[in-house]
Design a protein around this motif. Structure first.
Motif, PDB file in Angstrom:
ATOM      1  N   GLU A  84      12.586  50.173  -1.325  1.00 39.09           N
ATOM      2  CA  GLU A  84      13.006  49.488  -0.099  1.00 39.09           C
ATOM      3  C   GLU A  84      14.205  50.194   0.521  1.00 39.09           C
ATOM      4  O   GLU A  84      14.272  50.390   1.740  1.00 39.09           O
ATOM      5  CB  GLU A  84      13.352  48.033  -0.408  1.00 39.09           C
ATOM      6  CG  GLU A  84      13.831  47.240   0.790  1.00 39.09           C
ATOM      7  CD  GLU A  84      14.324  45.856   0.419  1.00 39.09           C
ATOM      8  OE1 GLU A  84      14.851  45.154   1.312  1.00 39.09           O
ATOM      9  OE2 GLU A  84      14.219  45.469  -0.760  1.00 39.09           O
ATOM     10  N   PHE A  85      15.161  50.580  -0.315  1.00 40.60           N
ATOM     11  CA  PHE A  85      16.331  51.315   0.155  1.00 40.60           C
ATOM     12  C   PHE A  85      15.922  52.609   0.861  1.00 40.60           C
ATOM     13  O   PHE A  85      16.508  52.996   1.871  1.00 40.60           O
ATOM     14  CB  PHE A  85      17.244  51.622  -1.032  1.00 40.60           C
ATOM     15  CG  PHE A  85      18.323  52.627  -0.751  1.00 40.60           C
ATOM     16  CD1 PHE A  85      19.465  52.266  -0.045  1.00 40.60           C
ATOM     17  CD2 PHE A  85      18.193  53.939  -1.186  1.00 40.60           C
ATOM     18  CE1 PHE A  85      20.471  53.204   0.219  1.00 40.60           C
ATOM     19  CE2 PHE A  85      19.189  54.874  -0.921  1.00 40.60           C
ATOM     20  CZ  PHE A  85      20.321  54.503  -0.216  1.00 40.60           C
ATOM     21  N   LEU A  86      14.893  53.268   0.343  1.00 38.17           N
ATOM     22  CA  LEU A  86      14.423  54.534   0.904  1.00 38.17           C
ATOM     23  C   LEU A  86      13.572  54.353   2.158  1.00 38.17           C
ATOM     24  O   LEU A  86      13.197  55.345   2.799  1.00 38.17           O
ATOM     25  CB  LEU A  86      13.609  55.300  -0.141  1.00 38.17           C
ATOM     26  CG  LEU A  86      14.349  55.765  -1.400  1.00 38.17           C
ATOM     27  CD1 LEU A  86      13.365  56.354  -2.398  1.00 38.17           C
ATOM     28  CD2 LEU A  86      15.438  56.778  -1.050  1.00 38.17           C
ATOM     29  N   GLY A  87      13.262  53.108   2.489  1.00 36.06           N
ATOM     30  CA  GLY A  87      12.392  52.862   3.631  1.00 36.06           C
ATOM     31  C   GLY A  87      10.934  52.837   3.252  1.00 36.06           C
ATOM     32  O   GLY A  87      10.045  52.993   4.102  1.00 36.06           O
ATOM     33  N   LEU A  88      10.664  52.601   1.977  1.00 35.75           N
ATOM     34  CA  LEU A  88       9.308  52.606   1.446  1.00 35.75           C
ATOM     35  C   LEU A  88       8.943  51.224   0.928  1.00 35.75           C
ATOM     36  O   LEU A  88       9.780  50.338   0.838  1.00 35.75           O
ATOM     37  CB  LEU A  88       9.183  53.640   0.324  1.00 35.75           C
ATOM     38  CG  LEU A  88       9.674  55.061   0.654  1.00 35.75           C
ATOM     39  CD1 LEU A  88       9.666  55.925  -0.598  1.00 35.75           C
ATOM     40  CD2 LEU A  88       8.827  55.688   1.760  1.00 35.75           C
ATOM     41  N   GLU A  89       7.693  51.055   0.576  1.00 38.69           N
ATOM     42  CA  GLU A  89       7.241  49.814  -0.037  1.00 38.69           C
ATOM     43  C   GLU A  89       6.205  50.127  -1.105  1.00 38.69           C
ATOM     44  O   GLU A  89       5.528  51.159  -1.052  1.00 38.69           O
ATOM     45  CB  GLU A  89       6.645  48.872   1.010  1.00 38.69           C
ATOM     46  CG  GLU A  89       5.407  49.412   1.701  1.00 38.69           C
ATOM     47  CD  GLU A  89       4.853  48.448   2.749  1.00 38.69           C
ATOM     48  OE1 GLU A  89       5.391  47.328   2.853  1.00 38.69           O
ATOM     49  OE2 GLU A  89       3.878  48.822   3.436  1.00 38.69           O
ATOM     50  N   ASP A  94      11.667  54.172   9.659  1.00 36.62           N
ATOM     51  CA  ASP A  94      12.390  54.962  10.654  1.00 36.62           C
ATOM     52  C   ASP A  94      13.890  54.693  10.634  1.00 36.62           C
ATOM     53  O   ASP A  94      14.697  55.595  10.890  1.00 36.62           O
ATOM     54  CB  ASP A  94      11.841  54.685  12.051  1.00 36.62           C
ATOM     55  CG  ASP A  94      10.466  55.312  12.281  1.00 36.62           C
ATOM     56  OD1 ASP A  94      10.045  56.118  11.431  1.00 36.62           O
ATOM     57  OD2 ASP A  94       9.817  54.978  13.286  1.00 36.62           O
ATOM     58  N   SER A  95      14.274  53.475  10.295  1.00 31.70           N
ATOM     59  CA  SER A  95      15.699  53.131  10.266  1.00 31.70           C
ATOM     60  C   SER A  95      16.412  53.745   9.065  1.00 31.70           C
ATOM     61  O   SER A  95      17.646  53.750   9.022  1.00 31.70           O
ATOM     62  CB  SER A  95      15.876  51.610  10.257  1.00 31.70           C
ATOM     63  OG  SER A  95      15.460  51.054   9.010  1.00 31.70           O
ATOM     64  N   TRP A 103      16.455  60.719   4.540  1.00 34.15           N
ATOM     65  CA  TRP A 103      15.486  61.797   4.670  1.00 34.15           C
ATOM     66  C   TRP A 103      15.944  62.959   5.531  1.00 34.15           C
ATOM     67  O   TRP A 103      15.157  63.861   5.819  1.00 34.15           O
ATOM     68  CB  TRP A 103      14.150  61.231   5.183  1.00 34.15           C
ATOM     69  CG  TRP A 103      13.664  60.160   4.265  1.00 34.15           C
ATOM     70  CD1 TRP A 103      13.624  58.815   4.511  1.00 34.15           C
ATOM     71  CD2 TRP A 103      13.231  60.327   2.919  1.00 34.15           C
ATOM     72  NE1 TRP A 103      13.173  58.136   3.404  1.00 34.15           N
ATOM     73  CE2 TRP A 103      12.919  59.041   2.409  1.00 34.15           C
ATOM     74  CE3 TRP A 103      13.058  61.430   2.091  1.00 34.15           C
ATOM     75  CZ2 TRP A 103      12.465  58.834   1.115  1.00 34.15           C
ATOM     76  CZ3 TRP A 103      12.605  61.238   0.797  1.00 34.15           C
ATOM     77  CH2 TRP A 103      12.318  59.953   0.328  1.00 34.15           C
ATOM     78  N   HIS A 104      17.203  62.972   5.935  1.00 29.88           N
ATOM     79  CA  HIS A 104      17.778  64.130   6.608  1.00 29.88           C
ATOM     80  C   HIS A 104      18.541  64.954   5.586  1.00 29.88           C
ATOM     81  O   HIS A 104      19.107  64.413   4.631  1.00 29.88           O
ATOM     82  CB  HIS A 104      18.732  63.697   7.722  1.00 29.88           C
ATOM     83  CG  HIS A 104      18.026  63.411   9.012  1.00 29.88           C
ATOM     84  ND1 HIS A 104      18.693  62.998  10.146  1.00 29.88           N
ATOM     85  CD2 HIS A 104      16.711  63.476   9.365  1.00 29.88           C
ATOM     86  CE1 HIS A 104      17.825  62.819  11.135  1.00 29.88           C
ATOM     87  NE2 HIS A 104      16.628  63.089  10.681  1.00 29.88           N
ATOM     88  N   THR A 105      18.574  66.254   5.783  1.00 30.18           N
ATOM     89  CA  THR A 105      19.345  67.111   4.892  1.00 30.18           C
ATOM     90  C   THR A 105      20.811  67.067   5.263  1.00 30.18           C
ATOM     91  O   THR A 105      21.170  66.865   6.421  1.00 30.18           O
ATOM     92  CB  THR A 105      18.863  68.569   4.963  1.00 30.18           C
ATOM     93  OG1 THR A 105      18.966  69.021   6.319  1.00 30.18           O
ATOM     94  CG2 THR A 105      17.432  68.692   4.500  1.00 30.18           C
ATOM     95  N   ARG A 106      21.648  67.249   4.248  1.00 33.11           N
ATOM     96  CA  ARG A 106      23.086  67.282   4.448  1.00 33.11           C
ATOM     97  C   ARG A 106      23.601  68.515   3.719  1.00 33.11           C
ATOM     98  O   ARG A 106      23.776  68.494   2.511  1.00 33.11           O
ATOM     99  CB  ARG A 106      23.739  66.017   3.903  1.00 33.11           C
ATOM    100  CG  ARG A 106      23.139  64.757   4.528  1.00 33.11           C
ATOM    101  CD  ARG A 106      23.726  63.517   3.900  1.00 33.11           C
ATOM    102  NE  ARG A 106      23.117  62.322   4.481  1.00 33.11           N
ATOM    103  CZ  ARG A 106      23.493  61.091   4.209  1.00 33.11           C
ATOM    104  NH1 ARG A 106      24.488  60.882   3.357  1.00 33.11           N
ATOM    105  NH2 ARG A 106      22.891  60.061   4.761  1.00 33.11           N
ATOM    106  N   CYS A 107      23.788  69.579   4.447  1.00 31.86           N
ATOM    107  CA  CYS A 107      24.190  70.864   3.860  1.00 31.86           C
ATOM    108  C   CYS A 107      23.071  71.379   2.963  1.00 31.86           C
ATOM    109  O   CYS A 107      22.151  72.013   3.431  1.00 31.86           O
ATOM    110  CB  CYS A 107      25.508  70.733   3.092  1.00 31.86           C
ATOM    111  SG  CYS A 107      26.897  70.239   4.113  1.00 31.86           S
TER     112      CYS A 107
END
Length: 216
Positions: free
Chosen positions: A105-110, A135-136, A142-146
């Motif tokens: 759920e935290f990841l935007g999944l179910e 999407d939220s 799901w975006h890269t950070r460095c």
């Protein structure tokens, strides 16, 4: 791979024969005990997503493995004897399944149970898929950070833990979802080899518990 400035790709953890100080891990997972900060599992699972994102010393309790965390040296280890006990403890397994669903759920999944189409086999299949709120969660998860995203390290840990305790169906479902996101173009490519490795991890319950052996 190491994460930089608190972020990373899917970072391998470090094997250790030494168990750092900690609370009773199985009691914590059963819901009858607390971690070293006095937090119970139910409390952590009830946190909102913002707190799940910003706090970094709980995930090692929620999804313990047999490897020493680089980032939380006080985290418990799921050593061979505990792996065996966890596999045989229905309360522990139920808690880990609940934690798995909360993490998704935290990841935007179910997590859903799908029934195969007629002629494609019998029985049900566990599926991890995008949830309505996916999407939220893209910016955070799901975006890269460095060099990556620290939540991808958490995916690695969850996969590893699930395999060690015998929740192979959950691990396989999560990996299939990660493969799907990769195919869709989400920038998780560098993490995939780590996720595949963790999803194929085998428990070491046949090995003797060597905590406190030479070198500890």
């Amino acid at each position: 791979l190491r994460r930089s400035a608190g972020r990373g790709i899917a970072g391998a953890q470090v094997k250790s024969r030494q168990r750092p100080p900690g609370g009773d891990l199985l009691a914590f997972l059963r819901g009858s005990g607390a971690d070293t900060k006095g937090r119970r599992l139910e409390e952590i699972l009830a946190w909102d997503n913002d707190r799940w994102e910003k706090v970094h010393d709980y995930i090692q309790w929620v999804f313990p493995t047999n490897e020493l965390s680089r980032h939380n040296l006080g985290a418990p280890l799921l050593l061979p004897a505990l792996q065996l006990k966890a596999r045989e403890d229905q309360k522990v397994l139920a808690s880990l399944q609940k934690a798995f669903r909360r993490f998704c759920e935290f990841l935007g999944l179910e997590v859903v149970v799908a029934t195969p189409e007629t002629g494609s086999g019998s029985g049900s299949v566990l599926v991890v898929q995008k949830a309505e709120h996916f999407d939220s969660r893209i910016q955070t998860c799901w975006h890269t950070r460095c060099t990556g995203n620290h939540n991808w390290l958490r995916v690695s840990r969850a996969l590893h833990c699930l395999r060690l305790v015998g929740l192979d169906e959950e691990a396989a479902a999560l990996l299939r979802c990660m493969e799907s996101l990769h195919k869709e173009g989400f920038p998780v490519g560098p993490a995939m080899k780590h996720w595949r490795k963790r999803a194929a991890a085998k428990p070491d319950i046949a090995k003797p518990d060597v905590a406190g052996a030479a070198g500890a």
